[in-house]
Write an enzyme that holds these catalytic residues in place. Structure first.
Site, short mmCIF file in Angstrom:
data_model
loop_
_atom_site.label_atom_id
_atom_site.label_comp_id
_atom_site.label_asym_id
_atom_site.label_seq_id
_atom_site.Cartn_x
_atom_site.Cartn_y
_atom_site.Cartn_z
N ASP A 1 44.13 -51.87 31.12
CA ASP A 1 42.88 -52.28 30.49
C ASP A 1 42.23 -51.15 29.68
O ASP A 1 41.22 -51.36 29.02
CB ASP A 1 41.88 -52.76 31.56
CG ASP A 1 42.32 -54.09 32.17
OD1 ASP A 1 43.07 -54.83 31.50
OD2 ASP A 1 41.92 -54.37 33.31
N LYS B 1 45.84 -60.43 26.58
CA LYS B 1 44.58 -60.21 27.31
C LYS B 1 43.49 -61.11 26.71
O LYS B 1 43.80 -62.10 26.06
CB LYS B 1 44.21 -58.72 27.24
CG LYS B 1 45.21 -57.82 27.95
CD LYS B 1 45.23 -58.05 29.43
CE LYS B 1 46.27 -57.22 30.13
NZ LYS B 1 46.41 -57.57 31.55
C1 S3P Z 1 43.63 -57.81 36.92
C2 S3P Z 1 44.91 -57.65 36.48
C3 S3P Z 1 45.25 -57.26 35.11
C4 S3P Z 1 44.05 -56.75 34.34
C5 S3P Z 1 42.82 -57.57 34.57
C6 S3P Z 1 42.47 -57.59 36.05
C7 S3P Z 1 43.42 -58.20 38.33
O1 S3P Z 1 45.75 -58.39 34.42
O2 S3P Z 1 44.33 -56.69 32.96
O3 S3P Z 1 41.71 -57.06 33.86
O4 S3P Z 1 42.27 -58.08 38.83
O5 S3P Z 1 44.39 -58.61 38.98
P1 S3P Z 1 47.31 -58.81 34.49
O6 S3P Z 1 47.62 -59.27 35.85
O7 S3P Z 1 47.44 -59.92 33.47
O8 S3P Z 1 48.05 -57.58 34.08
#
Ligand code: S3P
Length: 448
Positions: free
Chosen positions: A327, A354
């Protein structure tokens, strides 16, 4: 919230150093999980430090619709009266997860093995994002999903009546996918196994253990093997949510690139699956120190001190570090624009799915402000401007993405001319006090 209302343009003006203490909000990932696991426990879970951003408030609303009692007791202080694993009621209406991919994917996992049908939707950003990465593994439990073409929201998920446990290798590095499968595994008999070739944030595993589930993690050549025993009775917890390292990234990076700055960011969770940005910044030559290192609630925590660092150098960020800072690439690309030399960021194709396509958004936003970037399907790079500085003076499009809005505003605080973002509204999803906090440190933010 601009996703449901008119756009709120905002302009960041340069020329002010940042000094003082930046108390950033609670961790978004841990906040979502506190509400969801609290709702799946039997009894009252107490939470302090919960992030009261729109994403998490939407998850709280979802948990109420599933039958849990969720009470707001004071600032950051919440109580959840859980209904137990398998105890969810069928919501009477649509579940609107707003802007939150984590919210919708974790809720889908949590209800996937209960005999209820739930229709999920979200804002214009969330309705573009792929849900099949979650519904594919959930179908192995016996769950069905009916969405728009390409597995897009709105989508109705029909929970499995008679779920079977699953063994699943996560094909993309995604904590949301891993967590959805584990949450579904809670209400399936026997052992659900998730194999994660590349480690991602491990809050779900840590918190499941804290709530009393039987969960084991082994490291083997093919990655992390997570084994969860289904049908536990989860025990309610008292949770103090640490402050979010992904939000801390903004005052830290701002201080590094704005002349004369010296900012303390206290109480930041430094779980190694989240802290890749800070290692990267130090590799670039940032004056960033960790003070008062300690452990809180099983997570490493420290106070971060960041000072203006005029001699940072561009580097190649190791691709294997990407998951631990996924992120943070938008704000890192801003820091890279102020460093000397090229910063290369390989292994980041997940950025394209995202809240928006973050590679495309940062290439457009920084290019409009005089920075030269290059991109491919799985990478992007920034030509640092070093001592000559970033010109600024342009407008950046936010694409309903809070991190793009915050990154470009910080760029404007450090550039030669102001930068305007077309919509600062999405910042409320994760960092509702962004503008007050930066103003208190000395930044000049205003309506466009
Ligand atoms: C998150 C996982 C990440 C991240 C998101 C929060 C989480 O996404 O980008 O802001 O809390 O599990 P991805 O699982 O798509 O990588």
């Amino acid at each position: 919230m601009s996703s449901h209302g008119p756009a709120m343009p905002m302009t960041a003006h340069p020329g002010q150093s940042l000094t003082g203490t930046a108390e950033v909000p609670g961790d978004k990932s841990i906040s979502h999980r506190s509400l969801i696991l609290g709702a799946m426990a039997v009894g009252e879970t107490r939470i302090t430090g919960l992030l009261e951003g729109q994403d998490v408030l939407d998850t709280a609303k979802g948990m109420r619709a599933f039958g849990a009692e969720v009470e707001h007791l004071g600032v950051g202080e919440w109580a959840v009266h859980g209904v137990g694993v398998g105890g969810f009621a069928e919501p009477l209406d649509l579940i609107d997860c707003g802007n939150s991919g984590t919210g919708v994917r974790l809720l889908m996992g949590a209800m996937a093995t209960s005999p209820i049908s739930v229709t999920f939707t979200g804002d214009a950003s969330l309705r573009k994002r792929p849900m099949s990465r979650v519904t594919d593994p959930l179908s192995q439990f016996g769950t069905q999903a009916f969405g728009r073409a390409g597995g897009r929201l709105p989508m109705t998920v029909v929970g499995a009546d008679d779920p079977v446990p699953v063994q699943y290798t996560v094909p993309v590095p995604s904590a949301q996918v891993k967590s959805a499968v584990l949450l579904a595994g809670l209400n399936a008999p026997g052992k659900t196994v998730v194999i994660e070739p590349e480690a991602t944030r491990d809050h779900t595993e840590r918190m499941l253990k804290g709530f009393g589930a039987e969960i084991e993690v082994e490291r083997q050549d093919n990655g992390r093997i997570i084994t969860l025993t289904g049908e536990p009775e989860l025990q309610p917890q008292t949770i103090a949510v640490p402050r979010d390292p992904s939000s801390a990234a903004f005052p830290v990076c701002a201080a590094l690139i704005i002349p004369g700055s010296d900012v303390l960011v206290p109480g930041i969770g430094l779980n190694p699956t989240r802290a890749g940005l800070f290692t990267t910044l130090r590799d670039m030559g940032a004056d960033l120190t960790f003070e008062n290192e300690r452990e809180e609630g099983g997570e490493p925590v420290a106070d971060l001190r960041a000072k203006f660092s005029p001699n940072m150098k561009g580097i190649e960020v190791p691709a294997e570090r990407a998951a631990s800072m996924i992120d943070e690439y938008p704000i890192l690309s801003v820091v890279a624009a102020f460093a000397e030399g090229k910063t290369e960021m390989p292994g980041v194709k997940e950025l394209r799915v995202k809240e928006c396509d973050r590679i495309d958004a940062m290439v457009k936003g920084l290019s409009a402000n005089g920075v030269v970037l290059d991109e491919g399907a799985d990478w992007f790079s920034v030509d640092g401007m070093g001592p000559s500085g970033v010109p600024g003076g342009g407008v950046a499009e936010t694409f309903l993405d809070h991190r793009i809005a915050m990154s470009m505003l910080i760029c404007g605080m450090a550039a030669k001319k102001p930068i305007t973002v077309d919509d600062a509204g999405p910042i409320a999803t994760s960092f509702p006090i962004f503008s007050e906090l930066f103003t208190s440190l000395g930044a000049r933010l205003g309506d466009a």
